[in-house]
Motif scaffolding. Structure first.
Motif, PDB file in Angstrom:
ATOM      1  N   LEU A 632     -10.510   3.576  -4.320  1.00  0.00           N
ATOM      2  CA  LEU A 632     -11.456   3.496  -3.211  1.00  0.00           C
ATOM      3  C   LEU A 632     -10.769   3.138  -1.895  1.00  0.00           C
ATOM      4  O   LEU A 632     -11.231   3.514  -0.820  1.00  0.00           O
ATOM      5  N   LEU A 633      -9.645   2.409  -1.967  1.00  0.00           N
ATOM      6  CA  LEU A 633      -8.984   1.917  -0.762  1.00  0.00           C
ATOM      7  C   LEU A 633      -7.801   2.780  -0.342  1.00  0.00           C
ATOM      8  O   LEU A 633      -7.097   2.455   0.612  1.00  0.00           O
ATOM      9  N   GLU A 634      -7.565   3.890  -1.040  1.00  0.00           N
ATOM     10  CA  GLU A 634      -6.352   4.674  -0.785  1.00  0.00           C
ATOM     11  C   GLU A 634      -6.282   5.250   0.621  1.00  0.00           C
ATOM     12  O   GLU A 634      -5.189   5.432   1.166  1.00  0.00           O
ATOM     13  N   ALA A 635      -7.417   5.583   1.212  1.00  0.00           N
ATOM     14  CA  ALA A 635      -7.383   6.190   2.543  1.00  0.00           C
ATOM     15  C   ALA A 635      -7.147   5.160   3.639  1.00  0.00           C
ATOM     16  O   ALA A 635      -6.881   5.526   4.786  1.00  0.00           O
ATOM     17  N   THR A 636      -7.249   3.878   3.329  1.00  0.00           N
ATOM     18  CA  THR A 636      -7.040   2.831   4.329  1.00  0.00           C
ATOM     19  C   THR A 636      -5.546   2.529   4.459  1.00  0.00           C
ATOM     20  O   THR A 636      -4.712   3.080   3.750  1.00  0.00           O
ATOM     21  N   ASN A 637      -5.200   1.625   5.354  1.00  0.00           N
ATOM     22  CA  ASN A 637      -3.793   1.282   5.592  1.00  0.00           C
ATOM     23  C   ASN A 637      -3.302   0.249   4.576  1.00  0.00           C
ATOM     24  O   ASN A 637      -2.836  -0.837   4.910  1.00  0.00           O
ATOM     25  N   LEU A 638      -3.424   0.624   3.304  1.00  0.00           N
ATOM     26  CA  LEU A 638      -3.009  -0.229   2.193  1.00  0.00           C
ATOM     27  C   LEU A 638      -2.185   0.613   1.227  1.00  0.00           C
ATOM     28  O   LEU A 638      -2.601   1.712   0.845  1.00  0.00           O
ATOM     29  N   ALA A 639      -1.014   0.132   0.839  1.00  0.00           N
ATOM     30  CA  ALA A 639      -0.213   0.800  -0.187  1.00  0.00           C
ATOM     31  C   ALA A 639      -0.816   0.485  -1.546  1.00  0.00           C
ATOM     32  O   ALA A 639      -1.053  -0.684  -1.869  1.00  0.00           O
ATOM     33  N   THR A 640      -1.074   1.525  -2.332  1.00  0.00           N
ATOM     34  CA  THR A 640      -1.747   1.329  -3.626  1.00  0.00           C
ATOM     35  C   THR A 640      -0.824   1.592  -4.812  1.00  0.00           C
ATOM     36  O   THR A 640      -1.269   1.979  -5.879  1.00  0.00           O
ATOM     37  N   GLY A 641       0.442   1.379  -4.629  1.00  0.00           N
ATOM     38  CA  GLY A 641       1.383   1.473  -5.748  1.00  0.00           C
ATOM     39  C   GLY A 641       2.027   2.827  -5.914  1.00  0.00           C
ATOM     40  O   GLY A 641       2.940   2.975  -6.734  1.00  0.00           O
ATOM     41  N   LEU A 665      -8.206 -13.743  -4.218  1.00  0.00           N
ATOM     42  CA  LEU A 665      -8.761 -12.835  -5.220  1.00  0.00           C
ATOM     43  C   LEU A 665      -9.087 -13.563  -6.516  1.00  0.00           C
ATOM     44  O   LEU A 665     -10.149 -13.346  -7.117  1.00  0.00           O
ATOM     45  N   ASN A 666      -8.203 -14.412  -6.979  1.00  0.00           N
ATOM     46  CA  ASN A 666      -8.480 -15.157  -8.211  1.00  0.00           C
ATOM     47  C   ASN A 666      -9.680 -16.083  -8.051  1.00  0.00           C
ATOM     48  O   ASN A 666     -10.436 -16.308  -8.997  1.00  0.00           O
ATOM     49  N   ALA A 667      -9.873 -16.603  -6.829  1.00  0.00           N
ATOM     50  CA  ALA A 667     -11.032 -17.457  -6.571  1.00  0.00           C
ATOM     51  C   ALA A 667     -12.341 -16.679  -6.625  1.00  0.00           C
ATOM     52  O   ALA A 667     -13.410 -17.269  -6.847  1.00  0.00           O
ATOM     53  N   THR A 717     -12.040  -9.272   0.311  1.00  0.00           N
ATOM     54  CA  THR A 717     -11.038 -10.312   0.602  1.00  0.00           C
ATOM     55  C   THR A 717     -10.080  -9.868   1.699  1.00  0.00           C
ATOM     56  O   THR A 717      -9.644 -10.692   2.510  1.00  0.00           O
ATOM     57  N   LEU A 718      -9.749  -8.581   1.738  1.00  0.00           N
ATOM     58  CA  LEU A 718      -8.932  -8.093   2.852  1.00  0.00           C
ATOM     59  C   LEU A 718      -9.672  -8.256   4.177  1.00  0.00           C
ATOM     60  O   LEU A 718      -9.080  -8.652   5.193  1.00  0.00           O
ATOM     61  N   ARG A 719     -10.954  -7.938   4.175  1.00  0.00           N
ATOM     62  CA  ARG A 719     -11.743  -8.068   5.400  1.00  0.00           C
ATOM     63  C   ARG A 719     -11.806  -9.532   5.845  1.00  0.00           C
ATOM     64  O   ARG A 719     -11.742  -9.835   7.043  1.00  0.00           O
ATOM     65  N   ARG A 720     -11.880 -10.428   4.863  1.00  0.00           N
ATOM     66  CA  ARG A 720     -11.990 -11.862   5.157  1.00  0.00           C
ATOM     67  C   ARG A 720     -10.666 -12.420   5.688  1.00  0.00           C
ATOM     68  O   ARG A 720     -10.644 -13.195   6.657  1.00  0.00           O
ATOM     69  N   LEU A 721      -9.545 -12.029   5.069  1.00  0.00           N
ATOM     70  CA  LEU A 721      -8.250 -12.609   5.420  1.00  0.00           C
ATOM     71  C   LEU A 721      -7.557 -11.882   6.566  1.00  0.00           C
ATOM     72  O   LEU A 721      -6.815 -12.499   7.332  1.00  0.00           O
ATOM     73  N   TYR A 722      -7.768 -10.563   6.657  1.00  0.00           N
ATOM     74  CA  TYR A 722      -6.987  -9.772   7.611  1.00  0.00           C
ATOM     75  C   TYR A 722      -7.882  -8.861   8.459  1.00  0.00           C
ATOM     76  O   TYR A 722      -7.701  -7.637   8.499  1.00  0.00           O
ATOM     77  N   PRO A 723      -8.849  -9.436   9.156  1.00  0.00           N
ATOM     78  CA  PRO A 723      -9.782  -8.606   9.940  1.00  0.00           C
ATOM     79  C   PRO A 723      -9.093  -7.841  11.072  1.00  0.00           C
ATOM     80  O   PRO A 723      -9.602  -6.811  11.526  1.00  0.00           O
ATOM     81  N   ASP A 724      -7.927  -8.328  11.537  1.00  0.00           N
ATOM     82  CA  ASP A 724      -7.227  -7.663  12.635  1.00  0.00           C
ATOM     83  C   ASP A 724      -6.158  -6.682  12.150  1.00  0.00           C
ATOM     84  O   ASP A 724      -5.525  -6.012  12.962  1.00  0.00           O
ATOM     85  N   HIS A 725      -5.939  -6.632  10.848  1.00  0.00           N
ATOM     86  CA  HIS A 725      -4.898  -5.753  10.316  1.00  0.00           C
ATOM     87  C   HIS A 725      -5.449  -4.636   9.424  1.00  0.00           C
ATOM     88  O   HIS A 725      -5.072  -3.474   9.567  1.00  0.00           O
ATOM     89  N   TRP A 726      -6.333  -5.016   8.500  1.00  0.00           N
ATOM     90  CA  TRP A 726      -6.840  -4.001   7.574  1.00  0.00           C
ATOM     91  C   TRP A 726      -7.885  -3.143   8.265  1.00  0.00           C
ATOM     92  O   TRP A 726      -8.763  -3.657   8.973  1.00  0.00           O
ATOM     93  N   GLU A 727      -7.802  -1.835   8.070  1.00  0.00           N
ATOM     94  CA  GLU A 727      -8.679  -0.873   8.728  1.00  0.00           C
ATOM     95  C   GLU A 727      -9.622  -0.257   7.709  1.00  0.00           C
ATOM     96  O   GLU A 727      -9.305   0.760   7.071  1.00  0.00           O
ATOM     97  N   PRO A 728     -10.798  -0.845   7.511  1.00  0.00           N
ATOM     98  CA  PRO A 728     -11.678  -0.423   6.421  1.00  0.00           C
ATOM     99  C   PRO A 728     -12.418   0.886   6.670  1.00  0.00           C
ATOM    100  O   PRO A 728     -12.928   1.492   5.729  1.00  0.00           O
ATOM    101  N   GLU A 729     -12.490   1.335   7.930  1.00  0.00           N
ATOM    102  CA  GLU A 729     -13.333   2.491   8.229  1.00  0.00           C
ATOM    103  C   GLU A 729     -12.934   3.724   7.415  1.00  0.00           C
ATOM    104  O   GLU A 729     -13.795   4.510   6.987  1.00  0.00           O
ATOM    105  N   ALA A 730     -11.636   3.889   7.172  1.00  0.00           N
ATOM    106  CA  ALA A 730     -11.182   5.064   6.425  1.00  0.00           C
ATOM    107  C   ALA A 730     -11.600   5.020   4.959  1.00  0.00           C
ATOM    108  O   ALA A 730     -11.501   6.025   4.252  1.00  0.00           O
TER     109      ALA A 730
END
Length: 776
Positions: A632-641, A665-667, A717-730
């Motif tokens: 689901l997150l592959e189109a965003t600016n996140l490396a998925t392995g 995430l564990n929390a 959790t990405l949105r919570r921790l990295y709102p200025d870095h992670w780009e969820p729109e994609a």
């Protein structure tokens, strides 16, 4: 004290008269049908000709003698071609675990210096942290210690002492003893145990107490230091700018100086033949010297009370997802192991037989697939060639005898296709239960004329990650029309003269996996041309019960969102075909050739079918189960392995603090999954060559784990921790559900995001129920 139940009919604990090494004998003398056994070389030669491996050495032994030995293909391809020879020395990779490390542990156990039931901290007190005091030596040997498969390679960048300090500080990912998790770390610790207890380095102890006494002449760690010429050693791949040859391929073993409990051993096929026969002879080598007592051998190969699907001895695999070298016919008392570089061994006490297959499948480029299918094929040929004793039912017989649509079609004599000119939509996943390509089955079917092939994304062989062009099949000479290039749907002119279209491709169970989109377009093309379509059904590998995730918005149709499905649809390709045909008003003349023996509750590991990577980055059932969520997150600016050896099992980016994200995430308490902080550098796509912080995803409970929960958990959790870095729109490109995306962007919780699609999911379940074929 460990108690081992009696193992009957082993025939391996009686000491034979000493013999000088392993002599050769005619196959007939050893109870083989020589003509059938010759199929071993033919199978390997085919793999070499097809470029799956550069070459191999194979040895088949029985009753103390060698019945079949061949060196096939090339030892080296680059920089110059060299022929394979019988005395080629191979990087054993994970065969180090049972042959060197576990055997050394058992030698020390016999001497009373190690108690298998003792906590590892009794011997290595520096490991007494994070709950590791509950780990016993036995748990490490059976891969039941609750440890991560591999610790980050960055842990080795500051020298050996610092690497061991970090290994000692590794946290658990599961309760010790609760389940099987294959772990290099476990055997690194066992190698350390041998060194601590014996007072000698692992390589020296194994050489003096295992290899030398029984005549394993070339078995050694660091072969170049031991005087073995480099030109006798099979190279692997380019490491640090040079072709690795005589230096261990495993990067962690290499960082530890080439000697580690999980990897580092080099040996020849004849070395392993001597070792295998030593176990069959109750611990006595060819010249009569004993390295282990019969009860110790029995202990090593006894899976004790490990559960079905997790049957492991003390260092040896017995019956797990790693048991491909058993083949289809060897019995339940067998044991063996594989190595990442392409090595394998299987020993069958019932028939007093062993099969050793050594390849250097990473050479020259490291991108060749694992020789899993070849191992299985070779072992099956060997077992089938034994004619002087009944072959016991293998342990895999306890799995369901699932037949795919192509097997059912073949059993019916291809009746629906008799007298017809056929176009086949398929790729490398289209295979019969015994591994024969559907292309071959239809091409050779009587009264059936296969006239054209159509290939989906990744091409007919499943290895391409770009647009695919038209081609011609080398084996049959048939044209291959690409459905992932200039067109996604068969063109009318390509269908001229075709009387029936057949679809046989394995799905992965996620809406955005494009093979089902190809199927939908093939149905449309068949309806428009008035050509009947047969879909040869296959199981949903991640099960047919669970349905989850956002349903595609009405106006969001695309090639990765062909129909209004949730992300995890819980249907087979045949069931989806009937749904598409009716709900989309296609009205094709559709026939689904149903599977036999499959139930909705089954995942792929319960089918007994041969796993084939359906696409280049879908390399295991674990990755298939993770994919609907991580994807689901592959189109965003996140490396998925992608660009690592474990796609979808690790995710990250240069701007992520791995410890902070893992903690967050564990929390979240997502069911059936834990997260371990890692650093990695992908070799392709986003952040190619960059150092990324992220998490390694560990499925701790397959019954509780839900991949969509995972995907949303990663997002919130990405949105919570990295709102200025992670780009969820994609993310909308694959989620195709605006309400769910808006909730994530607004900072909603996992539960709140899940509520956005609940109503649409209930509606889909009502529609889906009309098209289900199989029972729970």
């Amino acid at each position: 004290m460990l108690l081992f139940p009696a193992i009957v009919a082993l025939g391996l604990l009686a000491a034979p008269a000493p013999t000088p090494g392993l002599p050769e004998a005619p196959p007939e003398e050893l109870g083989f049908d020589a003509s059938k056994l010759a199929g071993v070389g033919e199978a390997i030669s085919t793999a070499v000709d097809e470029g799956k491996i550069p070459g191999a050495v194979v040895i088949v032994g029985r009753r103390g003698k060698i019945a079949h030995v061949e060196a096939i293909g090339r030892r080296a391809v680059e920089p110059e071609a060299e022929p394979m020879t019988r005395d080629t020395v191979f990087d054993m990779a994970s065969l180090t675990k049972p042959v060197a490390t576990a055997t050394s542990v058992m030698v020390l156990w016999e001497r009373g210096l190690i108690d298998l039931d003792e906590p590892i901290t009794t011997y290595l007190p520096e490991f007494d942290n994070h709950g590791k005091g509950a780990i016993t030596v036995e748990m490490l040997l059976r891969h039941r210690a609750g440890l991560i498969p591999d610790n980050p390679i960055g842990d080795y960048e500051h020298g050996v002492d610092e690497a061991w300090r970090r290994i000692a500080e590794i946290d658990l990912v599961a309760e010790p003893g609760e389940g099987f998790r294959y772990s290099d770390v476990s055997f690194q610790i066992l190698g350390r145990l041998v060194e601590r207890v014996s007072g000698r380095p692992l390589d020296e102890f194994a050489r003096e107490n295992v290899f030398k006494p029984i005549g394993m002449a070339d078995a050694t760690f660091r072969p170049l230091d031991r005087g073995i010429p480099a030109d006798r050693i099979a190279p692997t791949e380019v490491v640090d700018g040079e072709m690795a040859r005589g230096e261990v391929h495993d990067p962690r073993s290499r960082a530890l100086g080439g000697v580690a409990g999980h990897a580092g051993l080099f040996a020849t096929a004849d070395d392993l033949a001597i070792y295998a026969q030593t176990l069959l002879d109750g611990g006595i080598g060819p010249d009569g010297k004993r390295i282990l007592a019969p009860p110790t051998v029995r202990a090593m190969i006894d899976p004790a009370d490990t559960p079905e699907g997790e049957r492991r001895g003390l260092g040896w695999d017995v019956a797990t997802g790693f048991s491909s070298p058993r083949g289809e016919r060897f019995g339940p008392l067998g044991f063996g192991h594989t190595g990442f570089t392409g090595t394998s061994i299987w020993v069958d006490p019932d028939t007093e037989t062993f099969v050793i297959l050594l390849t250097s499948r990473l050479h020259p480029g490291g991108d060749q697939p694992s020789p899993t299918a070849l191992r299985r094929e070779v072992a099956t040929i060997v077992a089938s060639a034994i004619v002087d004793t009944p072959i016991p039912s293998p342990a895999t017989a306890e799995s369901a005898e699932v037949l795919c649509g192509v097997d059912v079609l073949a059993a019916d004599g291809f009746a629906p296709l008799k007298g017809k000119r056929v176009g086949l939509v398929t790729n490398h996943t289209g295979k019969t239960r015994d591994g024969r390509p559907t292309i071959d089955a239809l091409f050779e079917a009587p009264d059936v004329e296969l006239v054209a092939l159509f290939s989906p994304e990744h091409g007919i062989r499943g290895v391409l990650d770009t647009n695919v062009g038209d081609d011609r099949d080398e084996e049959t000479g048939l044209p291959i029309y690409s459905l992932y290039g200039e067109r996604r749907k068969p063109a009318p002119e390509q269908l001229e003269g075709i009387d029936a279209l057949v679809f046989d491709i394995a799905d992965i169970g996620a809406r955005f996996y494009t093979y089902i989109s190809t199927m939908g377009l093939v149905l449309e093309a068949g309806a428009e041309a008035g050509i009947p379509v047969l879909v040869l059904d296959r199981p949903n590998p991640i099960g047919g019960v669970e349905v989850a995730g956002p349903v595609r918005d009405e106006d969001a149709e695309s090639f990765i969102a062909f129909h209004r499905l949730p992300v995890r649809h819980g249907m087979t390709v045949g069931e989806l075909a009937t749904l598409f045909n009716a709900e989309r008003g296609v009205e094709a003349d559709l026939t689904v050739v149903e599977c036999q023996g499959w139930r909705r509750s089954m995942t792929f590991d319960e089918t007994g079918l041969l796993w084939t990577n359906p696409s280049p980055n879908m390399r295991s059932l674990t990755e298939a189960l993770l994919y609907p969520g991580v994807g689901l997150l592959e189109a965003t600016n996140l490396a998925t392995g992608r660009g690592t050896d474990t796609p979808f099992e690790r995710v990250g980016a240069p701007w992520i603090d791995p410890k902070a994200w893992a903690t967050e995430l564990n929390a979240e308490g997502l069911p059936g999954v834990r997260f371990v902080p890692v650093r990695f550098s992908p070799a392709e796509r986003q952040y190619e060559g960059e150092d990324c912080g992220g998490v390694y995803i560990i499925i701790t409970d397959w019954d509780e784990f839900e991949p969509i929960e995972l995907g949303i958990g990663l997002a919130v959790t990405l949105r919570r921790l990295y709102p200025d870095h992670w780009e969820p729109e994609a993310m909308d490109r694959l989620m195709t559900n605006q309400a769910a995306l808006d909730a994530i962007v607004s900072g909603a919780s996992v539960r709140e995001v899940r509520r956005t699609w609940a109503r649409e999911l209930r509606r889909f379940l009502d529609v889906r129920a009309k098209y289900l074929i199989y029972e729970d």
